[in-house]
Scaffold this motif. Structure first.
Motif, mmCIF file in Angstrom:
data_model
loop_
_atom_site.group_PDB
_atom_site.id
_atom_site.type_symbol
_atom_site.label_atom_id
_atom_site.label_comp_id
_atom_site.label_asym_id
_atom_site.label_seq_id
_atom_site.Cartn_x
_atom_site.Cartn_y
_atom_site.Cartn_z
ATOM 1 N N LYS A 4 0.682 -1.204 -0.080
ATOM 2 C CA LYS A 4 -0.080 0.093 0.021
ATOM 3 C C LYS A 4 0.839 1.331 -0.124
ATOM 4 C CE LYS A 4 -3.423 -2.860 0.404
ATOM 5 N NZ LYS A 4 -4.188 -3.450 -1.025
ATOM 6 N N ILE A 5 2.103 1.305 0.473
ATOM 7 C CA ILE A 5 3.109 2.309 0.291
ATOM 8 C C ILE A 5 3.503 2.666 -1.033
ATOM 9 C CG2 ILE A 5 5.369 3.157 1.104
ATOM 10 C CD1 ILE A 5 5.380 1.416 3.445
ATOM 11 N N ARG A 6 3.555 1.560 -1.970
ATOM 12 C CA ARG A 6 3.871 1.717 -3.250
ATOM 13 C C ARG A 6 2.598 2.453 -4.055
ATOM 14 N NH1 ARG A 6 6.193 -0.434 -7.859
ATOM 15 N NH2 ARG A 6 5.023 -1.756 -9.086
ATOM 16 N N LYS A 7 1.425 1.856 -3.473
ATOM 17 C CA LYS A 7 0.280 2.814 -4.011
ATOM 18 C C LYS A 7 0.158 4.200 -3.746
ATOM 19 C CE LYS A 7 -2.766 -1.329 -4.775
ATOM 20 N NZ LYS A 7 -4.145 -1.716 -4.571
ATOM 21 N N THR A 8 0.517 4.290 -2.384
ATOM 22 C CA THR A 8 0.780 5.892 -2.101
ATOM 23 C C THR A 8 1.577 6.439 -2.926
ATOM 24 O OG1 THR A 8 0.186 4.948 0.323
ATOM 25 C CG2 THR A 8 1.343 7.211 -0.041
ATOM 26 N N TYR A 9 2.808 5.950 -3.276
ATOM 27 C CA TYR A 9 3.789 6.538 -4.005
ATOM 28 C C TYR A 9 3.194 6.905 -5.400
ATOM 29 C CZ TYR A 9 8.169 6.830 -6.955
ATOM 30 O OH TYR A 9 9.064 6.950 -7.662
ATOM 31 N N GLY A 10 2.600 6.020 -5.933
ATOM 32 C CA GLY A 10 2.112 6.250 -7.223
ATOM 33 C C GLY A 10 1.146 7.147 -7.301
ATOM 34 N N THR A 11 0.125 7.445 -6.546
ATOM 35 C CA THR A 11 -0.735 8.290 -5.899
ATOM 36 C C THR A 11 -0.273 9.610 -5.997
ATOM 37 O OG1 THR A 11 -2.536 6.828 -5.241
ATOM 38 C CG2 THR A 11 -2.708 9.116 -4.546
ATOM 39 N N THR A 12 0.737 9.815 -5.133
ATOM 40 C CA THR A 12 1.494 11.196 -5.110
ATOM 41 C C THR A 12 2.089 11.576 -6.019
ATOM 42 O OG1 THR A 12 2.327 10.298 -2.584
ATOM 43 C CG2 THR A 12 3.463 12.274 -3.655
#
Length: 413
Positions: free
Chosen positions: A357-365
């Motif tokens: 989910k951190i990886r998804k947070t990165y993509g979102t950012t």
């Protein structure tokens, strides 16, 4: 004509030919067996032993023993001869999957996943599992598929795993002339109502990403811990790496210089199971010297903060044995990073979401800050931005932020 002449004039004895062919077949059976199972002599039991594939058992294998080596060889030969004469779905599956693995077409973790899926879907109470393969009809196969969708509450996505197995098994069986079913035509003609599948419950954005209020809290805590595994978790926030890629990094993958700093991602940690010589299934954690996908082999561009994190990591592990992330000379595995994140969330009273989910947070950012879509896809290791936007872009704004945006947008009304 020559063969007939040789037989009629006693130049060639057909019985000798048959015996030679049978001896060669027997040797081939034994060689094939020893590729997958060890044959050994147990001095304590005073017997020769081996395991043979037996899908009816929980482990998928059964121990066989004989006092004489020749008797054990005969048992093995008869086992494989019976399979060739009256093959069942399980026999075809294991032959197909073992060949794919032997020739390097699938990885150990893919083999494990296929075997687990087979055990799940192809249980002994299914009609097609008890039938001789050549007797399986298209209607049998259709009922088998629909029965599994209902029994296991499959979604359209999870049905894909079953479909992959069926395609592989029946393509291989057709090559062996065990079936007349052309599996590509079968699936083209198969009608499955959308109502038969279990609806996928979409997870909320709060479950998928860390929000804009939580990120600074996590950053500060992870920095203060000043521990190599906690800094590894923080590095994912600014690189979007898969945690398996993080755990497999080596010092030579890191390039820090004035002209531009980057991480070269080229390997990953993998998990799979294998059966040892004693027939015990063992879980294996290993480093795979290639990435999950071709696009996964990439150079991640680093910002200044990521460079600072990496410099501190290099200081903490100044004399690595092999990997960038080590503690007491041992590589930190996926589990180590996940546990560090879990403890961090508990300490900060933040809902825990897994490392992915951190990886998804990165993509979102990146997408929220108007970074070029092609660059975002490259940083994430995706072949196209469609994957990134469909699966990795979520709303991580707070409720207050969203309310303010709506208020501002509707202020003229």
């Amino acid at each position: 004509m020559i063969l007939q002449y040789a037989v009629e004039n006693d130049i060639l004895n057909l019985d000798d030919v048959r015996r030679k062919i049978m001896r060669q077949e027997n040797e081939n059976y034994l060689k094939m067996h020893e590729k997958h199972h060890k044959i050994w002599f147990d001095e304590k039991a005073n017997q020769w032993m081996t395991y043979i594939d037996d899908p009816s058992t929980k482990r998928g294998i059964a121990l066989k023993r004989r006092k004489e080596k020749a008797d054990l060889d005969n048992l093995i030969i008869e086992h494989y001869r019976a399979i060739e004469e009256i093959p069942k779905v399980s026999n075809v599956f294991y032959e197909w999957i073992n060949l794919k693995f032997e020739y390097g077409e699938i990885s150990p973790q893919s083999k494990t996943r296929y075997e687990n899926d087979f055990a799940r879907f192809f249980s002994d109470d299914n009609l097609i599992c008890s039938k001789n393969f050549s007797e399986i009809t298209a209607l049998d196969l259709e009922m088998f598929i629909k029965g599994n969708i209902k029994k296991h509450h499959l979604t359209k996505k999870t049905y894909g795993g079953l479909k992959i197995l069926i395609r592989g098994i029946f393509k291989y069986a057709r090559k062996k002339k065990l079936t007349d079913i052309v599996i590509s035509i079968f699936f083209d003609e198969l009608e499955l109502s959308k109502n038969i599948f279990t609806a996928t419950e979409k997870k909320s954005d709060d479950e998928e990403v860390y929000n804009e209020e939580e990120i600074p809290l996590l950053k500060d805590y992870l920095l203060k811990k000043d521990s190599i595994r906690y800094l590894g978790v923080l590095l994912v926030f600014v690189t979007g790496m898969r945690v398996g890629e993080l755990a497999a990094l080596k010092p030579e993958d890191i390039q820090l210089n004035r002209k531009g700093s980057f991480i070269h991602v080229r390997r990953t940690e993998v998990h799979y199971s294998e059966i040892n010589a004693q027939g015990q299934r063992k879980n294996v954690v290993a480093i795979q010297n290639f990435t999950k996908t071709d696009a996964g082999n990439r150079h991640i561009i680093l910002n200044n903060f990521a460079v600072q994190i990496l410099q501190r990591i290099q200081e903490l592990n100044s004399a690595p044995n092999e990997f960038l992330f080590e503690e007491n000379g041992k590589r930190i595995k996926i589990k180590g990073f996940s546990e560090a994140l879990k403890r961090t969330c508990k300490k900060l009273d933040i809902p825990f979401r897994p490392m992915h989910k951190i990886r998804k947070t990165y993509g979102t950012t990146l997408l929220d800050n108007q970074v070029a879509e092609t660059l975002v896809a490259n940083q994430m290791g995706h072949s196209d931005v469609i994957t990134t936007k469909k699966y990795y872009y979520r709303d991580n704004k707070t409720t207050e932020h969203k309310q303010a945006e709506i208020e501002r947008a509707l202020s003229a009304i």
